[in-house]
Design an enzyme around this catalytic site. Sequence first.
Site, PDB file in Angstrom:
ATOM      1  N   CYS A 141       0.914  -1.186   0.128  1.00 53.45           N
ATOM      2  CA  CYS A 141      -0.014   0.056   0.132  1.00 53.45           C
ATOM      3  C   CYS A 141       0.969   1.134  -0.087  1.00 53.45           C
ATOM      4  CB  CYS A 141      -1.023  -0.055   1.215  1.00 53.45           C
ATOM      5  SG  CYS A 141      -0.131  -0.463   2.923  1.00 53.45           S
ATOM      6  N   HIS A 255      -3.336   6.139   4.371  1.00 51.37           N
ATOM      7  CA  HIS A 255      -1.897   6.444   4.833  1.00 51.37           C
ATOM      8  C   HIS A 255      -1.444   7.878   4.598  1.00 51.37           C
ATOM      9  CE1 HIS A 255      -1.832   2.248   5.715  1.00 51.37           C
ATOM     10  NE2 HIS A 255      -1.051   1.918   5.107  1.00 51.37           N
TER      11      HIS A 255
END
Lengths: 348, 348
Positions: A141, A255
């Site tokens: 990710c 994130h």
Amino acid sequence: MSLQAELERPARQRLFNVAIVGATGAVGAELIGCLERRGFPVGQLKLLASARSAGKTLMFKGQPVAVEALTADSFDGVDIALFSAGASISRQYAPLAAAAGCVVVDNSSAFRVDPATPLVVPEVNGGLLATRPMIVANPNCVAAIAVMALAPLHARNRLVRVIGSTYQSASGAGAAAMEELELSTAARLAGEAFTPKVLPHPYAFNVFSHNTPIDPVTGYNGEETKVMAEIRKLLAAPDLRVAFTCIRVPVLRAHSMALTLEFEGHITAMEAQQWLADAPGVRIVNDNENNHFPMPSEATGADDVLVGRLRGDASDPSGRSLTLFLAGDQLLKGAALNAVQIAEQYAL
Amino acid sequence: MSLQAELERPARQRLFNVAIVGATGAVGAELIGCLERRGFPVGQLKLLASARSAGKTLMFKGQPVAVEALTADSFDGVDIALFSAGASISRQYAPLAAAAGCVVVDNSSAFRVDPATPLVVPEVNGGLLATRPMIVANPNCVAAIAVMALAPLHARNRLVRVIGSTYQSASGAGAAAMEELELSTAARLAGEAFTPKVLPHPYAFNVFSHNTPIDPVTGYNGEETKVMAEIRKLLAAPDLRVAFTCIRVPVLRAHSMALTLEFEGHITAMEAQQWLADAPGVRIVNDNENNHFPMPSEATGADDVLVGRLRGDASDPSGRSLTLFLAGDQLLKGAALNAVQIAEQYAL
């Protein structure tokens, strides 16, 4: 798919039988959502999970779909399988699926650094799908989100060094970690004790180094090592010098990261921002006046990676270095969205 | 002061009349606590605040002390004043206090980059207090915490470049911001709406760029600009190349940061860790086996700055660059503890 889109679809467009392996996880839920929202031409949808989850029912396009236990025969008649159930499941079942003629988009780390397997972010290196490989790796990710900002710059002024510090959310550790963040925070606010079960450290109002093992030689943890290798592979830049510090913060699902970038040639924040503004899948969020920059709260649920705080690096007088801050949804561009975008290259 | 310490104190040790300006704030509470816990030889304690807070009562060594409104006459008979009430209060009252013969330790930004005012972290440059200056500046919290790790390395191998990304807690914005983090998080967990009043962005499970104005020329915000200038001043290294990205994370009171450090000469993580282990006020927290590294949850309430994740910088093959992660209590070493340590240099 909306009725309008159904009507507009060419009458004879092929439908694809799709399997989701790990359908009951946090990424699984987003895979189902992305297939639906993006109007992927799904024929049969097969939801696969561990025997423990078999029999559960999930919704797809308003219809219930029963979750089945994953077996070696699960991929008979399946055209595309989206795997998100961990590396050991992928190592065991992805080759079986591929042998059965099913294209695998694998969200685990199992094949990401395998030289024979393409690691793909469609906006960055989607051309690798032209040969129709049977197994495609979906990146970590952090790497997927980072390259969305790195690639458009690297294409115009070669990157020579990347230094990143991450602000990673709970979702990267799965739905159980997201729940632990909420439960432990509620306990903390109520003044009650809480013993972490999913993550090794207290997560409420806390920050900790990513809980993957430390390489005794390099000192980097497993997450950092993956991110550094995958960024080099995604950018086809084997000599790129990359260092990351991966930190977990008490955020649920997007994130963020601070990046310092050194380029081969002179670069200004203004030209870099223009290149990024023109890049697909990137949204510039850089309102100095209102102190409004990329935040996980606004990246959550967004397909785009939000980029801002672009400025010349105060620690490098050469004029070849920039720094920036970005945020992207770990479950979307960092996982499910990117996997479905890869599948679309096969289907559309 | 403990009874044991009282008994050991030289019979005729001088006591000092101490004033705390901003006594009702988050740092004010910690200043009172540090004076008490460290056995500072306090004669009279004067607690000063805005007229709005006057009349409140705070405890010191088990005795109630009434808060008084700050006036121009507040410093008559006071030996040492610890200011923590913002830069404009300091600009107005610190010169008055100094003129009345009172030593000022100022926790605001008012005098930090004034060339005539020493900016002091006692472990780093306490020697500047030998001339008994009447006004001493206490650094920005990030700068104070960072130099605890930078200075012991810089003393042995000259630093040439520092790149930092911070994970800053609510306490840096005061007690009201800490409360807003708790209230907004409780609201979020309850599914209720919450409108931020203290900070400009939602804080529950979110991360955002530090809310100080952006310099239109450099692109750095006010916090970053302060930190970069103060680190250079504290290390007496005007040519040190420094770049910071200052980010607020949903943590209550300790700041963390990831630092990448370039040195003049070759350096190894092992030797740097030994130098830091020997440094006063630093505690190495670096347990690879148990994935246990500096965390704000463990830095909270600790006098020491916790340092770990020391490793050679994977993005610099020269062998002259390291990276590390650290955490320190914003209200202690980042504010009150450092101020009281400065005062101790005058008193002990």
